[in-house]
Design a protein around this motif. Structure first.
Motif, PDB file in Angstrom:
ATOM      1  N   ASN A  33       0.794  -1.225   0.000  1.00  0.00           N
ATOM      2  CA  ASN A  33       0.000   0.000   0.000  1.00  0.00           C
ATOM      3  C   ASN A  33       0.831   1.283   0.000  1.00  0.00           C
ATOM      4  O   ASN A  33       0.341   2.329   0.372  1.00  0.00           O
ATOM      5  CB  ASN A  33      -0.939  -0.006   1.224  1.00  0.00           C
ATOM      6  CG  ASN A  33      -2.095   0.949   1.053  1.00  0.00           C
ATOM      7  OD1 ASN A  33      -2.682   1.028  -0.016  1.00  0.00           O
ATOM      8  ND2 ASN A  33      -2.418   1.682   2.103  1.00  0.00           N
ATOM      9  N   THR A  66       0.682   0.142  -4.844  1.00  0.00           N
ATOM     10  CA  THR A  66       0.407   1.536  -5.197  1.00  0.00           C
ATOM     11  C   THR A  66       1.504   2.417  -4.642  1.00  0.00           C
ATOM     12  O   THR A  66       2.432   1.936  -3.965  1.00  0.00           O
ATOM     13  CB  THR A  66      -0.966   1.996  -4.684  1.00  0.00           C
ATOM     14  OG1 THR A  66      -1.322   3.235  -5.318  1.00  0.00           O
ATOM     15  CG2 THR A  66      -0.980   2.189  -3.171  1.00  0.00           C
ATOM     16  N   CYS A  73      -2.246   3.824  -9.712  1.00  0.00           N
ATOM     17  CA  CYS A  73      -2.594   5.037  -8.969  1.00  0.00           C
ATOM     18  C   CYS A  73      -3.566   5.858  -9.809  1.00  0.00           C
ATOM     19  O   CYS A  73      -3.241   6.258 -10.930  1.00  0.00           O
ATOM     20  CB  CYS A  73      -1.360   5.864  -8.635  1.00  0.00           C
ATOM     21  SG  CYS A  73      -1.720   7.254  -7.545  1.00  0.00           S
ATOM     22  N   GLY A 131      -5.535   2.228  -7.070  1.00  0.00           N
ATOM     23  CA  GLY A 131      -4.657   2.837  -6.077  1.00  0.00           C
ATOM     24  C   GLY A 131      -4.845   4.335  -5.945  1.00  0.00           C
ATOM     25  O   GLY A 131      -5.323   5.014  -6.874  1.00  0.00           O
ATOM     26  N   LEU A 143      -6.338   0.072  -2.951  1.00  0.00           N
ATOM     27  CA  LEU A 143      -5.063   0.280  -2.259  1.00  0.00           C
ATOM     28  C   LEU A 143      -4.951   1.775  -2.008  1.00  0.00           C
ATOM     29  O   LEU A 143      -4.574   2.542  -2.890  1.00  0.00           O
ATOM     30  CB  LEU A 143      -3.896  -0.221  -3.103  1.00  0.00           C
ATOM     31  CG  LEU A 143      -3.916  -1.702  -3.493  1.00  0.00           C
ATOM     32  CD1 LEU A 143      -2.658  -2.055  -4.286  1.00  0.00           C
ATOM     33  CD2 LEU A 143      -4.037  -2.588  -2.260  1.00  0.00           C
TER      34      LEU A 143
END
Length: 655
Positions: free
Chosen positions: A86, A126, A152, A196, A241
């Protein structure tokens, strides 16, 4: 959807191979039902091994090699697992700095934390906010060798008219095709969508690397835009995430800790959160939408697995197939620690190292030890931070001295060089979430790079800002939010606000002042004005005279603060006078080299305002006793008392 309490976790059964721990989901799964375990790490900060490079000794409280053993154990128990990271993986300790500043990275190199994570075979990861600290070129080199995809959804080269028109730096999400074994042994396909997120505040915190080239979008807004597309593409379940924390104080656009409201986005099934270095489920969070017993945010299973590898996050899903798609029928969430702390402050390891992860960093570990042990100078006095939150402190003083030395030379022969020069610095290692051993403690004598890294944890760069006297006062008022409101005459009130991070407790050298904690704080923990008429900062003077609110000053600080980090008056990016190419840590090393021997005794330029009949309680590390007489010699009326919790020692201060 039914929910299994995390307290119901394990069933024990005896199999032909011996004692086996079987989760209830696995024990009860039938045809068309599958137990899927989601494992996660967060905020590793390059802590691959159980080693404290600042103290230069092994420890049992950190290390991916320890978390990895938990991960491998869970994988051995379960038929179906997936593993995620994470963010905040590559920065945060001297090994990370050695790679970035001394060894360097070139195309084709594998960063040690990526090497370790590749050993474990993560499914997806991420970005965290600290991934940007070393610049975008470095980030690209590191991520190029990751053996797993990175996603992301809210960090872009350029924002479009809507989130789905953004020119994103990474793919916003990925749909992972996996195969599940159900309770009858049948293998069935599943599509797991992973998206993410990173805090939008990176545009402030790493302005020097990002400004004009990148941008960010609100986390919840980005999630609400992309998740429907993930569903359209056939995602059976969606995992977020989210390198963002949990804040139940109300949703606002661009908020830093948005995990709770992200969990409310329709179509998201699971939220893996982080960034705050706290634990969920547990005792760290409460409020509407947060259920610690069920391990849910807005009814969705969620975890926040601490930091530095001290916990592994685990979400168990019982999935049911309706003939067309998988749905979550039942779920549970928990975090598993790698150590426990006894009532006597002792540490007991709860797992051992996973050898392949440990050995992946053997060579760079040895190189890091040589790097951190290199001598840079001497100190004529010990440097410690045990009392940094209650008295002027030598570990903060040396940082201020170095910043003043550096900026004074830079501004020579400039108009700004004629302005009064101040320096703002904060204690980074002051207990708190880091525990009772999380303090700087450098004895008198030789200073090595590891000691400088211990004094200044972050790879910030030095900056100088131009402010008014009024802004100097409000800067200090913002810092004074560290302390609870203690009405005069109170007996043994708790002094520190546990929600206020020590890195936001700036001490400004070059002025003298007192802090009156019998007055309410002017600013809350996030920097918002809550008591505009209050005055905690009293007797504020420059060169022995009351400070002129209209006078101009230069403050030496770091890029995080100067760019708006912490929301300090006079520091929003618009007042920056000079951006140095050097890190604050490098400035300290140069200062020590220049002086040969430094004398960082605190000058006691700040103290608490007297309050007759008032006492407060303050907790610090047990080793603080060594320096008690030193801090008392600087005017602090302090004595040890019983009652410290979690390994901390408790003291009473008479105001």
């Amino acid at each position: 959807m039914s929910i299994l309490s995390r307290r119901q976790f394990l069933l024990t059964s005896t199999a032909a191979s011996g004692l086996v721990m079987v989760h209830p989901f696995s024990a009860s799964a039938a045809a068309g039902q599958a137990h899927l375990r989601l494992l996660c790490t967060t905020d590793l900060h390059c802590h691959i091994r159980p080693y404290d490079y600042y103290a230069d000794k092994p420890v049992d409280t950190v290390g991916l090699s320890r978390t990895a053993n938990l991960i491998e154990g869970v994988r051995a128990e379960a038929t179906n697992t997936m593993t995620f990271d994470n963010g905040d993986y590559m920065q945060g300790n001297p090994m990370a700095d050695y790679i970035a500043y001394s060894k360097g990275m070139k195309e084709g190199d594998t960063h040690p934390v990526i090497a370790a994570m590749n050993v474990l075979g993560y499914d997806c990861g991420t970005l965290g906010n600290h991934e940007f600290n070393y610049g975008m070129d470095f980030l690209g080199l590191v991520n190029a060798k990751a053996g797993y995809p990175l996603v992301c959804a809210n960090f872009a080269h350029k924002l479009g008219a809507s989130p789905r028109e953004d020119d994103l730096y990474l793919d916003p999400y990925i749909i992972l095709d996996r195969e599940l074994t159900d309770g009858a042994g049948n293998k069935l396909p599943i599509k797991v969508g992973v998206i993410g997120f990173v805090p939008p505040q990176i545009m402030e915190w790493d302005r020097g690397h990002l400004e004009g080239k990148y941008n960010t979008r609100d986390i919840v807004q980005a999630g609400a835009a992309w998740v429907p597309q993930m569903r359209e593409e056939g995602a059976d379940i969606v995992v977020a995430l989210a390198h963002t924390g949990i804040d139940a104080g109300g949703q606002s656009e661009g908020m830093e800790n948005a995990a709770l409201y992200l969990a409310g986005v329709e179509g998201i099934d699971v939220v893996i959160t982080g960034h705050q270095h706290l634990n969920f489920p547990g005792k760290d969070f409460e409020g509407p939408g947060i259920d610690n017993d069920k391990g849910t945010l807005m009814g969705k299973p969620a975890v926040q697995a601490g930091f530095w590898g001290n916990h592994m996050g685990l979400i168990d899903l019982m999935l049911e197939h309706d003939g067309n798609a998988w749905k979550i029928a039942t779920h549970s969430s928990e975090i598993r620690p790698i150590f426990k702390r006894g009532e006597d402050r002792s540490i007991t390891a709860l797992t051992t190292d996973y050898a392949p992860v440990l050995h992946s960093s053997d060579q760079v570990h040895e190189a890091t030890l040589k790097y951190v042990r290199a001598k840079v100078g001497e100190t004529s006095a010990p440097l410690y931070s045990y009392f940094a939150l209650v008295a002027d402190d030598p570990s903060v003083q040396i940082v201020s001295n170095a910043q003043l030395w550096y900026v004074k030379k830079l501004l020579e022969d400039t108009p700004e060089g004629k302005l009064p020069l101040l320096s703002a610095a904060a204690p980074f290692k002051a207990g708190g979430r880091g525990g009772p051993d999380y303090y700087t403690d450098v004895p008198k004598g030789p200073l090595a790079i590891k000691n400088v890294a211990d004094l200044y944890l972050y790879p910030n760069t030095l900056q100088a800002v131009k402010v008014t006297g009024a802004q100097v006062k409000d800067w200090l008022e913002r810092s004074a939010g560290m302390f609870n409101h203690v009405p005069a005459g109170s007996s043994d009130a708790l002094l520190l606000n546990p929600d206020f991070p020590s890195y936001n407790f700036d001490v400004i050298d070059g002025v003298t002042y007192k802090i009156d904690i019998t007055q309410p704080a002017k600013f809350d923990k996030d920097g918002a004005v809550v008591n505009p008429e209050t005055n905690r900062i009293v007797d504020l003077q420059f060169e022995g005279k009351p400070i002129d609110p209209k006078a101009e000053f230069v403050i030496a600080t770091n890029n995080y603060r100067a760019g708006g980090g912490g929301n300090f008056p006079g520091a929003d990016g618009s007042t920056v006078l000079y951006r140095a190419p050097d890190t604050n840590r490098d400035v300290i090393v140069r200062y020590i080299h220049d002086k040969g021997t430094v004398s960082p005794q605190a000058d006691a330029n700040w103290s608490f305002a007297p309050a007759k009949g008032t006492t407060v309680l303050f907790e610090t590390g047990p080793k603080a006793q060594t320096y008690l007489e030193d801090v008392k010699s600087r005017g602090l009326d302090i004595e040890p008392v019983t009652g410290g919790e979690g390994g901390f020692a408790r003291y009473r201060i008479s105001l």
